[in-house]
Structure formats: C-alpha cells, structure tokens
Scaffold this active site. Structure first.
Site, PDB file in Angstrom:
ATOM      1  N   ARG A  36      -1.806  -7.021  28.412  1.00 15.72           N
ATOM      2  CA  ARG A  36      -1.865  -7.939  27.280  1.00 15.72           C
ATOM      3  C   ARG A  36      -2.662  -7.257  26.163  1.00 15.72           C
ATOM      4  NH1 ARG A  36      -3.131 -10.454  22.802  1.00 15.72           N
ATOM      5  NH2 ARG A  36      -2.797 -12.710  22.792  1.00 15.72           N
TER       6      ARG A  36
ATOM      7  N   HIS B 191      11.778  14.043  21.693  1.00 15.92           N
ATOM      8  CA  HIS B 191      11.162  13.350  22.829  1.00 15.92           C
ATOM      9  C   HIS B 191       9.721  13.023  22.466  1.00 15.92           C
ATOM     10  CE1 HIS B 191       9.930  12.431  26.936  1.00 15.92           C
ATOM     11  NE2 HIS B 191      11.222  12.350  27.229  1.00 15.92           N
TER      12      HIS B 191
ATOM     13  N   MET C  49      21.266  11.974  18.282  1.00 17.97           N
ATOM     14  CA  MET C  49      21.065  11.521  19.654  1.00 17.97           C
ATOM     15  C   MET C  49      21.074  12.689  20.644  1.00 17.97           C
ATOM     16  SD  MET C  49      20.521   8.431  19.550  1.00 17.97           S
ATOM     17  CE  MET C  49      20.348   7.415  18.114  1.00 17.97           C
ATOM     18  N   GLY C  50      20.179  12.592  21.634  1.00 17.34           N
ATOM     19  CA  GLY C  50      20.083  13.663  22.629  1.00 17.34           C
ATOM     20  C   GLY C  50      19.053  14.707  22.258  1.00 17.34           C
ATOM     21  N   PHE C  51      18.373  14.453  21.127  1.00 18.47           N
ATOM     22  CA  PHE C  51      17.335  15.405  20.683  1.00 18.47           C
ATOM     23  C   PHE C  51      16.009  14.701  20.441  1.00 18.47           C
ATOM     24  CE2 PHE C  51      19.416  19.480  20.059  1.00 18.47           C
ATOM     25  CZ  PHE C  51      20.755  19.126  20.114  1.00 18.47           C
TER      26      PHE C  51
ATOM     27  N   ARG D 253      13.673  19.231  31.798  1.00 18.40           N
ATOM     28  CA  ARG D 253      14.851  18.964  32.653  1.00 18.40           C
ATOM     29  C   ARG D 253      16.113  19.615  32.085  1.00 18.40           C
ATOM     30  NH1 ARG D 253      13.789  12.620  32.103  1.00 18.40           N
ATOM     31  NH2 ARG D 253      13.356  13.417  30.018  1.00 18.40           N
TER      32      ARG D 253
ATOM     33  N   ASP E 116      19.317  13.798  27.941  1.00 18.65           N
ATOM     34  CA  ASP E 116      20.567  13.078  27.659  1.00 18.65           C
ATOM     35  C   ASP E 116      21.609  13.960  26.991  1.00 18.65           C
ATOM     36  OD1 ASP E 116      18.513  10.268  26.990  1.00 18.65           O
ATOM     37  OD2 ASP E 116      19.849  10.531  28.708  1.00 18.65           O
TER      38      ASP E 116
ATOM     39  N   HIS F  37      16.570   5.430  23.920  1.00 15.68           N
ATOM     40  CA  HIS F  37      16.165   5.716  25.309  1.00 15.68           C
ATOM     41  C   HIS F  37      17.412   6.119  26.096  1.00 15.68           C
ATOM     42  CE1 HIS F  37      13.843   5.607  28.925  1.00 15.68           C
ATOM     43  NE2 HIS F  37      13.778   4.306  29.159  1.00 15.68           N
TER      44      HIS F  37
ATOM     45  N   ARG G 185      17.446   5.735  38.067  1.00 13.48           N
ATOM     46  CA  ARG G 185      16.096   5.349  37.643  1.00 13.48           C
ATOM     47  C   ARG G 185      15.563   4.120  38.384  1.00 13.48           C
ATOM     48  NH1 ARG G 185      12.983   6.941  33.154  1.00 13.48           N
ATOM     49  NH2 ARG G 185      13.925   8.928  33.631  1.00 13.48           N
TER      50      ARG G 185
ATOM     51  N   HIS H  50      10.298   9.276  35.134  1.00 17.41           N
ATOM     52  CA  HIS H  50       9.656  10.023  34.034  1.00 17.41           C
ATOM     53  C   HIS H  50       8.425   9.309  33.500  1.00 17.41           C
ATOM     54  CE1 HIS H  50       9.540  12.868  30.567  1.00 17.41           C
ATOM     55  NE2 HIS H  50      10.037  13.645  31.505  1.00 17.41           N
TER      56      HIS H  50
HETATM   57  C1  SDX Z   1      14.820   9.355  27.021  1.00 16.63           C
HETATM   58  O1  SDX Z   1       9.937   8.672  27.294  1.00 16.63           O
HETATM   59  C2  SDX Z   1      10.723   9.209  28.189  1.00 16.63           C
HETATM   60  O2  SDX Z   1      10.316   9.868  29.118  1.00 16.63           O
HETATM   61  C3  SDX Z   1      12.204   8.933  27.978  1.00 16.63           C
HETATM   62  C4  SDX Z   1      13.167   9.724  28.865  1.00 16.63           C
HETATM   63  C5  SDX Z   1      13.046   9.312  30.328  1.00 16.63           C
HETATM   64  O3  SDX Z   1      13.388  10.140  31.187  1.00 16.63           O
HETATM   65  O4  SDX Z   1      12.727   8.123  30.600  1.00 16.63           O
HETATM   66  O5  SDX Z   1      12.873  11.093  28.748  1.00 16.63           O
HETATM   67  C6  SDX Z   1      14.611   9.475  28.484  1.00 16.63           C
HETATM   68  O6  SDX Z   1      14.777   8.281  26.514  1.00 16.63           O
HETATM   69  C7  SDX Z   1      15.013  10.599  26.213  1.00 16.63           C
HETATM   70  C8  SDX Z   1      15.128  10.313  24.671  1.00 16.63           C
HETATM   71  C9  SDX Z   1      16.567   9.855  24.378  1.00 16.63           C
HETATM   72  N1  SDX Z   1      16.643   9.400  22.968  1.00 16.63           N
HETATM   73  C10 SDX Z   1      17.318  10.092  22.037  1.00 16.63           C
HETATM   74  O7  SDX Z   1      17.869  11.162  22.251  1.00 16.63           O
HETATM   75  C11 SDX Z   1      17.355   9.415  20.666  1.00 16.63           C
HETATM   76  C12 SDX Z   1      17.035  10.431  19.543  1.00 16.63           C
HETATM   77  N2  SDX Z   1      15.606  10.787  19.630  1.00 16.63           N
HETATM   78  C13 SDX Z   1      14.714  10.179  18.654  1.00 16.63           C
HETATM   79  O8  SDX Z   1      15.000   8.842  18.408  1.00 16.63           O
HETATM   80  C14 SDX Z   1      13.238  10.491  18.995  1.00 16.63           C
HETATM   81  O9  SDX Z   1      13.170  11.836  19.273  1.00 16.63           O
HETATM   82  C15 SDX Z   1      12.559   9.711  20.102  1.00 16.63           C
HETATM   83  C16 SDX Z   1      12.631   8.243  19.888  1.00 16.63           C
HETATM   84  C17 SDX Z   1      13.117  10.061  21.435  1.00 16.63           C
HETATM   85  C18 SDX Z   1      11.083  10.116  20.114  1.00 16.63           C
HETATM   86  O10 SDX Z   1      10.633   9.886  18.882  1.00 16.63           O
HETATM   87  P1  SDX Z   1       9.063   9.710  18.525  1.00 16.63           P
HETATM   88  O11 SDX Z   1       8.215  10.386  19.526  1.00 16.63           O
HETATM   89  O12 SDX Z   1       8.815   8.277  18.275  1.00 16.63           O
HETATM   90  O13 SDX Z   1       8.974  10.585  17.235  1.00 16.63           O
HETATM   91  P2  SDX Z   1       9.534  10.161  15.825  1.00 16.63           P
HETATM   92  O14 SDX Z   1      10.785   9.321  15.985  1.00 16.63           O
HETATM   93  O15 SDX Z   1       8.417   9.575  15.047  1.00 16.63           O
HETATM   94  O16 SDX Z   1       9.981  11.571  15.240  1.00 16.63           O
HETATM   95  C19 SDX Z   1       9.019  12.467  14.721  1.00 16.63           C
HETATM   96  C20 SDX Z   1       9.741  13.235  13.606  1.00 16.63           C
HETATM   97  C21 SDX Z   1      10.395  12.291  12.591  1.00 16.63           C
HETATM   98  O17 SDX Z   1      10.493  13.010  11.372  1.00 16.63           O
HETATM   99  P3  SDX Z   1       9.547  12.519  10.153  1.00 16.63           P
HETATM  100  O18 SDX Z   1       9.897  11.063   9.894  1.00 16.63           O
HETATM  101  O19 SDX Z   1       8.108  12.708  10.665  1.00 16.63           O
HETATM  102  O20 SDX Z   1       9.932  13.459   9.024  1.00 16.63           O
HETATM  103  O21 SDX Z   1      10.845  13.969  14.179  1.00 16.63           O
HETATM  104  C22 SDX Z   1      12.074  13.478  13.670  1.00 16.63           C
HETATM  105  C23 SDX Z   1      11.794  12.102  13.085  1.00 16.63           C
HETATM  106  O22 SDX Z   1      12.721  11.824  12.057  1.00 16.63           O
HETATM  107  N3  SDX Z   1      12.992  13.324  14.800  1.00 16.63           N
HETATM  108  C24 SDX Z   1      14.316  13.418  14.708  1.00 16.63           C
HETATM  109  C25 SDX Z   1      14.786  13.222  16.006  1.00 16.63           C
HETATM  110  N4  SDX Z   1      13.746  13.021  16.835  1.00 16.63           N
HETATM  111  C26 SDX Z   1      12.636  13.079  16.082  1.00 16.63           C
HETATM  112  N5  SDX Z   1      15.128  13.650  13.650  1.00 16.63           N
HETATM  113  C27 SDX Z   1      16.452  13.682  13.916  1.00 16.63           C
HETATM  114  N6  SDX Z   1      16.983  13.498  15.156  1.00 16.63           N
HETATM  115  C28 SDX Z   1      16.185  13.272  16.197  1.00 16.63           C
HETATM  116  N7  SDX Z   1      16.715  13.104  17.407  1.00 16.63           N
END
Ligand code: SDX
Length: 374
Positions: free
Chosen positions: A355, A260, A256-258, A269, A311, A221, A336, A186
C-alpha cells in the site's frame, strides 16, 4: 516523509526474493542461482518449472512425480470445455487466458484454502490446465474439433499436439521449450508485481494469476511479442526494413521488442533466443524474417543505443512454428505461471500488505454548497 515521486517505482527496491536475479557479473538472468542459458542447454522446461516452484532442480524421481502430477491435472471439466466452445470467436486469447483461470477458480475445491499445501496443488492445476484450455480455444475458434491432452507427451509436445494435431520435429520442440524456459521468470516485472500486490491482501491464487495475465497482455510488457510480429508484417520484406525503422524513429514511435527497464545494454535472454530463432528459420528455410530482424536491430542500436528484449526474437520464432500471432502472449502466460506462482507463494510466506503513498496535488479543503445554491 519525503514527497519525492519515483513514477513507475523506477529503481525502487520494495521487497526481497529468492526466485531469480539478473547477475551482472555473469550478465545473465539466474533462476534460484542457475543461469537461464545453462538451464536452456541442459534441461527441459519441466525441470526448470520444478526448480522455480521448489527451489532446487529435481532428481529423476522428483521429475517423474512432477511430470505425472502435471499430466494428471491436464484434464478440463466438461463445463469449462463447454464454456470455451461458447466464447466469442473474436475474443483475444489473452482475455480467454484470464477468463479460464477465473473459471478454474470457481471450480477448484481448494479455492478457499490458502495454506501452502493447497496453494501448491492449485498451482499445479493452473499450470497444467491453462495450456489445455488455450489450445481448446485455439481450435474451437477455427471451428476445429478440440484435441484432448495426451499423458504420454511432454508439456511442449502436448501443446503442439493440442493446437495442430501433430508434433513437430524435436529441434522445433526444443526451441519452444527454450522459449518457455526464458519466459518463465523475471523477478519484479509488472505482471509479477501485480500478482504479489493481489496476494498481499491475502486474496487467492486464481485471482492473483488472473490479474497477472491482465497485466502481461499490455504491449509494454508481454503483449510486445505480438506487436513485434505486427511490425515485421508491416515491414514485409528486408529491403523495406532500413527505411521503415528510421521512419518509425523519426516519428518517435515506441518500437516493440526493444528496450527494458532493467537491462540497459541488452536483455541477457536474447542471444539464446536469437540462436533458436535461427535454428527454426533454417529448418523452415525462411531467411526473410532473420534479415528484417538484423536490419531493425542494427538501426535501433546504432541510432538509439536501444537493444532488443526477449520478445523481439520470440515473436518471429512462434510465427515460424505456425502459431497465430495473437497466441504469442498466451504462450508467455503458460510459461510465466511458474514464476508468478513462485512469487505468490513467497509473498504469502512473508507478507506485508502492499500500500504505497501518493503525493496529493488536488484541491485544498473547501465547504460543500447545497445543490439549490450551486
Ligand atoms: C517484458 O520488467 C521485465 O522484466 C519485463 C520482461 C519480463 O520478462 O517480465 O522482461 C518482459 O515486458 C519486456 C519488455 C517488452 N516491451 C516492449 O518491447 C515495449 C517497448 N519497450 C518500451 O516500451 C520500453 O523499453 C519499456 C517500457 C520496456 C521500458 O521502458 P522504461 O524503462 O520505462 O524506459 P522509458 O520508456 O522511459 O524509455 C527511456 C528512453 C525514452 O526516451 P526519452 O523519452 O528519454 O527520449 O528510451 C526510449 C524512450 O522513448 N525508449 C524507446 C524504447 N524503449 C525505450 N524508444 C523507442 N522504442 C523503444 N522500444
């Protein structure tokens, strides 16, 4: 030099790659130009692993050679098997994953050779041996006899056989194969970028993959697929789901699981993995997880416009297949390794030490005062 900080390298393009791209025009992740969904429908995982590593889909002869090489390399050293038996039973399998790759690096006769030829040989050994080592731990921590790999079995069949002593029906194996295809690569996700960063100092491939595994373990992740299952277990039954997820959002929990970093209107996917989750749930005659899944997804989209990532469907699918929850992310690892390896090879081929700069906000210059005056 602009001091504008892009925390998390948000939106920053740091290099080029030919391995994969999310193509908005077809709303699909593509590996070397092929849509992941198309590959899931028409290929088995070994064909896609070959594609990611070599740039082209294999013909019959190339696939046979690739499979023979992978199957030949499955054998673990006696030392590694003895080491695995001595690992703490409570060790997290992701810590076991990074440890066994490190031990393989100690044993590999080509560790000091970073030539393309040597790296491709090392990739095949890590690719072939890591599932075998993980399955050995899966059994040894339960006090069960370790099951040796079988050369006549495919990558997915062999993993089931080494973990459970039997191979499930072909629809279950196909669903597992599809999950491996979807997990394989990815682009510059955090674990892949970790691998490229380690490679950029011209360190070795075992070190780069060890670092990538450590990064993938994180719940933001790859570790998310395990956390998804913990969430579903806390919800317990469909009638609890609506209240549970709304409470979580009221508390501003990260679900978790939501979400990106790249996909903002849904991980391309998910539809494919959701379809296979449904097939496995049907075979296992279990409707409960799907009902919970659908209620949580609906609330997340309606209340926060946050969509599932890969996920989310993968967690309950692996649970229905019978895997322990803490083995979900190690399964992500065995897939992966292909994507990480392709990026490591690409980094070596056109390397520049990674760097970045930092914007300093600490103390200005000041004189040291001797200890007896402090
Ligand atoms: C993978 O990068 C890749 O390609 C990864 C992957 C791969 O194949 O390698 O696709 C695999 O890692 C998928 C992601 C798995 N992780 C999770 O499911 C963990 C939950 N997700 C979040 O932690 C978050 O969505 C991230 C870390 C994945 C992405 O976050 P960003 O891009 O850093 O965005 P952010 O955290 O700044 O969120 C933006 C806003 C925030 O709200 P505000 O503070 O602006 O009000 O959206 C909200 C966040 O709070 N938000 C969520 C959320 N994801 C974003 N709120 C609740 N639950 C969530 N899951």
């Amino acid at each position: 030099m602009s001091d504008e900080i892009k925390k998390g390298l948000l939106g920053i393009v740091v290099d080029e790659t030919e391995v994969s791209k999310v193509m908005p025009e077809i709303n699909s992740l593509t590996y070397r130009g092929y849509a992941a969904q198309d590959l899931c429908a028409k290929c088995k995982f070994e064909e896609v692993a070959y594609l990611i590593l070599n740039g082209e889909l294999p013909n019959k002869k190339q696939l046979k050679n690739f499979e023979n090489q992978e199957r030949k390399e499955r054998k673990l050293s006696k030392t590694l098997i003895e080491d695995i038996k001595k690992f703490p039973k409570k060790a997290h399998p992701m810590d076991v994953a990074r440890t066994v790759v490190s031990i393989m690096g100690l044993e590999d006769k080509d560790t000091k050779d970073n030539s393309h030829k040597a790296n491709m040989l090392k990739v095949m050994r890590i690719f072939a041996k890591t599932p075998v080592a993980l399955a050995a731990f899966y059994r040894s921590r339960k006090g069960k006899k370790i099951i040796s790999p079988k050369k006549k079995l495919s990558f997915s069949e062999n993993f089931f056989h080494m973990c459970f002593g039997k191979i499930p029906q072909k629809e279950i194996v196909k669903a597992f194969d599809v999950s491996l295809i979807l997990y394989a690569e990815h682009s510059f996700n955090v674990s892949t970028f970790t691998a490229r960063t380690i490679t950029s100092s011209l360190s070795d491939i075992h070190g780069a993959i060890t670092g990538a595994i450590a990064s993938l373990k994180g719940p933001l992740h790859g570790g998310a697929n395990e956390e998804v299952m913990h969430m579903i277990n806390k919800i317990k039954k469909p009638e609890n789901a609506f209240k549970w997820i709304n409470n979580a959002l009221d508390k501003k929990d990260v679900v978790m699981g939501f979400g990106h970093r790249v996909y903002k209107s849904g991980d391309s996917r998910v539809p494919t993995m959701r379809e296979y989750f449904g097939k496995v749930a049907k075979i296992k005659k279990d409707k409960k997880f799907e009902k919970i899944y659908d209620i949580v997804e609906k609330v997340m989209i309606e209340r926060k416009n946050i969509h599932p990532n890969v996920d989310y469907p993968t967690g309950p699918t692996y649970h229905l297949m019978g895997f322990d929850t803490d083995f979900f992310t190690p399964i992500f690892v065995i897939s992966r390794i292909t994507g990480w390896s392709a990026h490591i090879i690409e980094q070596y081929a056109a390397n520049k030490l990674i760097r970045p700069l930092a914007s300093y906000k600490g103390n200005q210059h000041r004189k040291v005062i001797q200890l007896n005056q402090r």
